[in-house]
Write a protein that holds these residues in place. Structure first.
Motif, mmCIF file in Angstrom:
data_model
loop_
_atom_site.group_PDB
_atom_site.id
_atom_site.type_symbol
_atom_site.label_atom_id
_atom_site.label_comp_id
_atom_site.label_asym_id
_atom_site.label_seq_id
_atom_site.Cartn_x
_atom_site.Cartn_y
_atom_site.Cartn_z
ATOM 1 N N VAL A 246 0.946 -0.929 -0.640
ATOM 2 C CA VAL A 246 -0.114 -0.226 -0.126
ATOM 3 C C VAL A 246 0.929 1.090 0.063
ATOM 4 O O VAL A 246 2.029 1.547 0.812
ATOM 5 N N ARG A 247 0.963 2.005 -0.634
ATOM 6 C CA ARG A 247 1.283 3.693 -0.652
ATOM 7 C C ARG A 247 -0.113 4.556 -0.552
ATOM 8 O O ARG A 247 -0.807 4.740 -0.646
ATOM 9 N N LEU A 248 0.765 5.118 0.625
ATOM 10 C CA LEU A 248 -0.213 6.495 1.120
ATOM 11 C C LEU A 248 1.262 7.600 1.136
ATOM 12 O O LEU A 248 1.670 7.590 1.409
ATOM 13 N N HIS A 249 0.760 8.697 -0.309
ATOM 14 C CA HIS A 249 1.857 9.660 -0.493
ATOM 15 C C HIS A 249 3.773 9.078 -0.171
ATOM 16 O O HIS A 249 3.190 8.339 -1.468
ATOM 17 N N ASP A 250 4.329 9.506 0.097
ATOM 18 C CA ASP A 250 5.667 8.838 -0.169
ATOM 19 C C ASP A 250 5.532 7.378 0.173
ATOM 20 O O ASP A 250 7.148 6.500 0.798
ATOM 21 N N ALA A 251 4.888 6.418 1.370
ATOM 22 C CA ALA A 251 5.079 6.009 1.972
ATOM 23 C C ALA A 251 4.908 4.782 2.309
ATOM 24 O O ALA A 251 3.192 4.680 1.223
ATOM 25 N N ARG A 252 5.525 3.630 1.678
ATOM 26 C CA ARG A 252 4.940 2.092 1.526
ATOM 27 C C ARG A 252 4.635 1.273 2.579
ATOM 28 O O ARG A 252 6.017 1.210 3.411
ATOM 29 N N MET A 253 3.928 0.491 2.845
ATOM 30 C CA MET A 253 3.397 0.020 3.936
ATOM 31 C C MET A 253 2.809 -1.451 3.330
ATOM 32 O O MET A 253 1.992 -1.792 2.380
ATOM 33 N N ASP A 254 3.317 -2.918 4.189
ATOM 34 C CA ASP A 254 2.595 -3.851 3.413
ATOM 35 C C ASP A 254 2.249 -4.667 4.799
ATOM 36 O O ASP A 254 2.460 -5.006 5.837
ATOM 37 N N PHE A 255 1.082 -5.135 4.221
ATOM 38 C CA PHE A 255 0.164 -5.977 5.208
ATOM 39 C C PHE A 255 0.173 -6.983 4.470
ATOM 40 O O PHE A 255 -0.046 -7.558 2.918
ATOM 41 N N ALA A 256 -0.204 -8.047 5.377
ATOM 42 C CA ALA A 256 -1.742 -9.880 5.009
ATOM 43 C C ALA A 256 -2.869 -9.214 5.386
ATOM 44 O O ALA A 256 -3.193 -8.518 5.930
ATOM 45 N N ALA A 257 -3.571 -9.824 4.055
ATOM 46 C CA ALA A 257 -4.763 -9.117 4.316
ATOM 47 C C ALA A 257 -5.739 -11.467 3.866
ATOM 48 O O ALA A 257 -5.469 -11.699 2.494
ATOM 49 N N CYS A 258 -7.000 -11.436 3.987
ATOM 50 C CA CYS A 258 -7.848 -12.477 3.390
ATOM 51 C C CYS A 258 -8.482 -12.476 1.715
ATOM 52 O O CYS A 258 -7.743 -11.275 1.650
ATOM 53 N N PHE A 259 -8.616 -13.352 1.033
ATOM 54 C CA PHE A 259 -8.358 -12.846 -0.084
ATOM 55 C C PHE A 259 -9.321 -11.881 -0.474
ATOM 56 O O PHE A 259 -9.058 -10.267 -1.358
ATOM 57 N N THR A 260 -10.655 -12.325 0.044
ATOM 58 C CA THR A 260 -11.372 -11.168 0.119
ATOM 59 C C THR A 260 -11.783 -9.903 0.926
ATOM 60 O O THR A 260 -11.934 -8.488 -0.240
ATOM 61 N N ALA A 261 -11.725 -9.359 2.261
ATOM 62 C CA ALA A 261 -10.605 -8.223 2.232
ATOM 63 C C ALA A 261 -9.612 -7.128 1.442
ATOM 64 O O ALA A 261 -9.725 -6.766 1.511
ATOM 65 N N ALA A 262 -8.565 -8.201 1.122
ATOM 66 C CA ALA A 262 -8.025 -7.562 0.006
ATOM 67 C C ALA A 262 -8.175 -6.863 -0.906
ATOM 68 O O ALA A 262 -8.303 -5.646 -2.004
ATOM 69 N N LEU A 263 -9.546 -7.847 -1.823
ATOM 70 C CA LEU A 263 -9.683 -7.154 -2.957
ATOM 71 C C LEU A 263 -10.661 -6.144 -2.497
ATOM 72 O O LEU A 263 -10.791 -5.488 -3.179
ATOM 73 N N VAL A 264 -11.703 -6.427 -1.551
ATOM 74 C CA VAL A 264 -12.363 -4.990 -1.075
ATOM 75 C C VAL A 264 -11.671 -3.742 -0.842
ATOM 76 O O VAL A 264 -12.095 -2.624 -1.293
ATOM 77 N N PHE A 265 -10.756 -3.774 0.140
ATOM 78 C CA PHE A 265 -9.676 -3.171 -0.004
ATOM 79 C C PHE A 265 -9.151 -1.937 -0.741
ATOM 80 O O PHE A 265 -8.732 -1.022 -1.092
ATOM 81 N N MET A 266 -8.481 -3.106 -1.791
ATOM 82 C CA MET A 266 -8.042 -2.495 -3.139
ATOM 83 C C MET A 266 -8.908 -1.508 -3.797
ATOM 84 O O MET A 266 -9.087 -0.532 -3.923
ATOM 85 N N GLN A 267 -10.267 -2.149 -3.795
ATOM 86 C CA GLN A 267 -11.459 -1.235 -4.608
ATOM 87 C C GLN A 267 -11.312 -0.067 -4.107
ATOM 88 O O GLN A 267 -11.142 0.641 -4.847
ATOM 89 N N ASP A 268 -11.466 0.097 -2.968
ATOM 90 C CA ASP A 268 -11.540 1.248 -2.177
ATOM 91 C C ASP A 268 -10.515 2.347 -2.020
ATOM 92 O O ASP A 268 -10.772 3.244 -2.206
ATOM 93 N N TRP A 269 -8.810 1.434 -1.472
ATOM 94 C CA TRP A 269 -8.350 2.103 -1.992
ATOM 95 C C TRP A 269 -7.379 3.041 -3.405
ATOM 96 O O TRP A 269 -7.182 4.218 -3.260
ATOM 97 N N GLN A 270 -8.244 2.609 -4.078
ATOM 98 C CA GLN A 270 -7.739 2.346 -5.594
ATOM 99 C C GLN A 270 -8.856 4.073 -6.264
ATOM 100 O O GLN A 270 -8.613 4.557 -6.751
ATOM 101 N N THR A 271 -10.049 3.274 -5.493
ATOM 102 C CA THR A 271 -11.392 4.556 -5.619
ATOM 103 C C THR A 271 -10.423 6.008 -5.349
ATOM 104 O O THR A 271 -10.908 7.582 -5.818
#
Length: 146
Positions: free
Chosen positions: A92-117
């Motif tokens: 995950v990128r926020l401004h100049d910071a990169r963060m790495d996380f583990a997430a279950c498949f469902t949460a990862a997909l929903v988070f990606m859609q929300d974060w990219q929006t």
């Protein structure tokens, strides 16, 4: 300087470290083959990036930034809300910071859609490989439903 030393292990490699005026200092790195690396003056974690696996480096940073993490309920610290699903490694990128996380498949997909929006199409990516040892996506349970 902190009197307390910590030892963190990931993927068979262990690092001993302490905090000095808000800076993580690495005393030693012990590899599976028994090799121990010690640098003079206990260099900062950033200076030791190439001396240990990325999962160990991330875990040390996570432990430092999450005081008291070892007393959290196990389900908050390390378990998936959907243990039957494969964990995904999210970068995950926020401004100049990169963060790495583990997430279950469902949460990862929903988070990606929300974060990219909200942050753009390049603000989050799935990283191939194992997500073991990564901190869980904060508030992961909130992303189980669209």
């Amino acid at each position: 300087m902190s009197d307390e030393t910590h030892t963190t292990e990931r993927d068979g490699v262990a690092a001993t470290w302490f905090i000095d005026s808000g800076v993580i200092r690495v005393v030693s790195v012990q590899h599976q083959d028994g090799t121990t690396i010690q640098r003079p003056g206990a260099p900062s974690l950033g200076e030791c990036f190439g001396l240990m696996p990325r999962t160990l480096w991330d875990r040390i940073r996570y432990e430092y930034e999450s005081p008291g993490y070892e007393t959290w309920p196990r389900s908050i610290a390390s378990e998936s809300p959907r243990p039957d699903e494969r964990d995904i490694h999210l970068s995950v990128r926020l401004h100049d910071a990169r963060m790495d996380f583990a997430a279950c498949f469902t949460a990862a997909l929903v988070f990606m859609q929300d974060w990219q929006t909200h942050h753009g199409p390049d603000a989050v990516a799935i990283v191939p490989g194992d997500a073991a040892g990564l901190p869980r996506l904060p508030n992961e349970r909130l992303y189980l439903e669209p």
